[in-house]
Design an enzyme around this catalytic site. Structure first.
Site, PDB file in Angstrom:
ATOM      1  N   SER A  17     -29.379   1.912  56.509  1.00 24.94           N
ATOM      2  CA  SER A  17     -30.026   0.627  56.225  1.00 24.94           C
ATOM      3  C   SER A  17     -29.120  -0.250  55.372  1.00 24.94           C
ATOM      4  CB  SER A  17     -31.341   0.846  55.468  1.00 24.94           C
ATOM      5  OG  SER A  17     -32.232   1.623  56.240  1.00 24.94           O
ATOM      6  N   ARG A  40     -30.720  -3.707  47.358  1.00 24.29           N
ATOM      7  CA  ARG A  40     -31.935  -2.884  47.289  1.00 24.29           C
ATOM      8  C   ARG A  40     -33.196  -3.751  47.417  1.00 24.29           C
ATOM      9  NH1 ARG A  40     -33.158   2.180  47.078  1.00 24.29           N
ATOM     10  NH2 ARG A  40     -30.952   2.646  46.880  1.00 24.29           N
ATOM     11  N   HIS A  43     -33.497  -4.410  51.013  1.00 25.76           N
ATOM     12  CA  HIS A  43     -33.936  -3.156  51.632  1.00 25.76           C
ATOM     13  C   HIS A  43     -35.451  -2.969  51.495  1.00 25.76           C
ATOM     14  CE1 HIS A  43     -34.478   1.345  51.394  1.00 25.76           C
ATOM     15  NE2 HIS A  43     -33.806   1.265  52.520  1.00 25.76           N
TER      16      HIS A  43
END
Lengths: 214, 214
Positions: A17, A40, A43
């Site tokens: 990812s 992040r 994500h």
């Protein structure tokens, strides 16, 4: 099965990812210490707006890492954010996450004073005598009260993660934080959330933990 | 204070937010039973993409309300989603939220079988003998396993809230769900999250609770 799935082993999903996010960001570059946080958050949300929304003061990441290494308390403004923060990693550094929002005495005091529970929660945070990160992903009233307490010299967090989400005083509360001295990470505009607050904390925790191992 | 805040009483913030969302949606209309869900997801994310992303099967909302009224279990794929669901309202109907992701035996079994904990969690959900809502905001592997178990007749949820977020097999897992019989609420594309899953559950809970009072 009518849909073709990519074959990725459970342990490789996150790394894959992150590769896809990095590829999609293309030429966009970020200061080295900020990149893991921006990625992040993307994500966690699949929302590339955060590549533009997130604003860091110059020493924000270092201040957060330093607080984590010294066993800080992270105070959140929702149980959801508390729940999303990696307490195993935080615990290795001697830290813990606190959220005062569900405390019966906080609810009682908020009702009596006609303020939000989030406002009272920040006063509870100010009474703590330990290195502190505020991770606020929900309540602009928490962020506004935190700014007032900081201005009055009654609250000295190492880092404020100011990422409330929503429509009433959310943008304003974040712009207020940006006028304050101290170290902040802010999601400008309406977007943010408990998941974003937790993701930023976790990015800091994983960086601190990774550096520790090296 | 260098920023002007709107004066809105604590108890009025949510209603004012919903008014602003409704105004911003302008001419966009939604089926009456879906509107509170779409608006609550936008309230939670400040992301109007959900006005386009959310897909409902014809009986999804009614199936969710019926399950809630019959004291269903809501199974989530993160502790964060579990944490965000209003357990006071759910409890009034005799329901509860379960998340198997942190159970030591789930972690152990997942490791031994080289699958994700989310996969094993869905098998635990299938073993429950009560009306069930699956609220999946994180793990596409949970959603894929749920689809396999439904296809095999081993899992019969009243409603699947399929809103995982991310980059690996997320889009595919949601498209797979859309090929299945049964009632679903799906956030098409990459977006979603634990916060979105919880927001959809809460919108259903507040509708069920509101209708109850009338």
């Amino acid at each position: 099965m009518k849909v073709t799935l990519q074959r990725v082993a459970p342990g490789d999903i996150e790394a894959r990812s992150m590769e896809l996010i990095t590829a999609e960001l293309g030429d966009r570059t970020f200061p080295a210490e900020q990149a893991p946080i921006v990625k992040r958050v993307i994500h966690t949300t699949a929302d590339f707006d955060y590549a533009d929304n997130l604003v860091f003061t110059a020493g924000a990441v270092e201040a957060g890492l330093c607080a984590i290494r010294s066993g800080c308390v992270i105070v959140t403004d929702t149980q959801m954010a508390r729940s999303g923060i990696n307490k195993t990693v935080l615990g290795k550094f001697g830290g813990e996450v606190l959220c005062f929002m569900s405390d019966p005495d906080v609810a009682q005091e908020a009702k009596a004073r006609r303020v939000t529970r989030a406002t009272v929660s920040m006063e509870r945070a100010a009474a703590l005598d330990r290195p502190l990160i505020l991770a606020l992903g929900n309540a602009p009233t928490a962020l506004v009260r935190a700014c007032e307490l900081m201005e009055a010299g009654k609250l000295r967090p190492a880092l404020v993660i100011g990422v409330p989400v929503g429509f009433v005083n959310v943008v304003e509360s974040k712009e207020l934080l940006l006028t304050m001295p101290g170290e902040h990470i802010v999601a400008r505009g309406r977007k943010g959330g408990s998941n974003v607050a937790a993701a930023i904390c976790n990015a800091l925790l994983y960086t601190a933990s990774h550096n520790e191992r090296e």
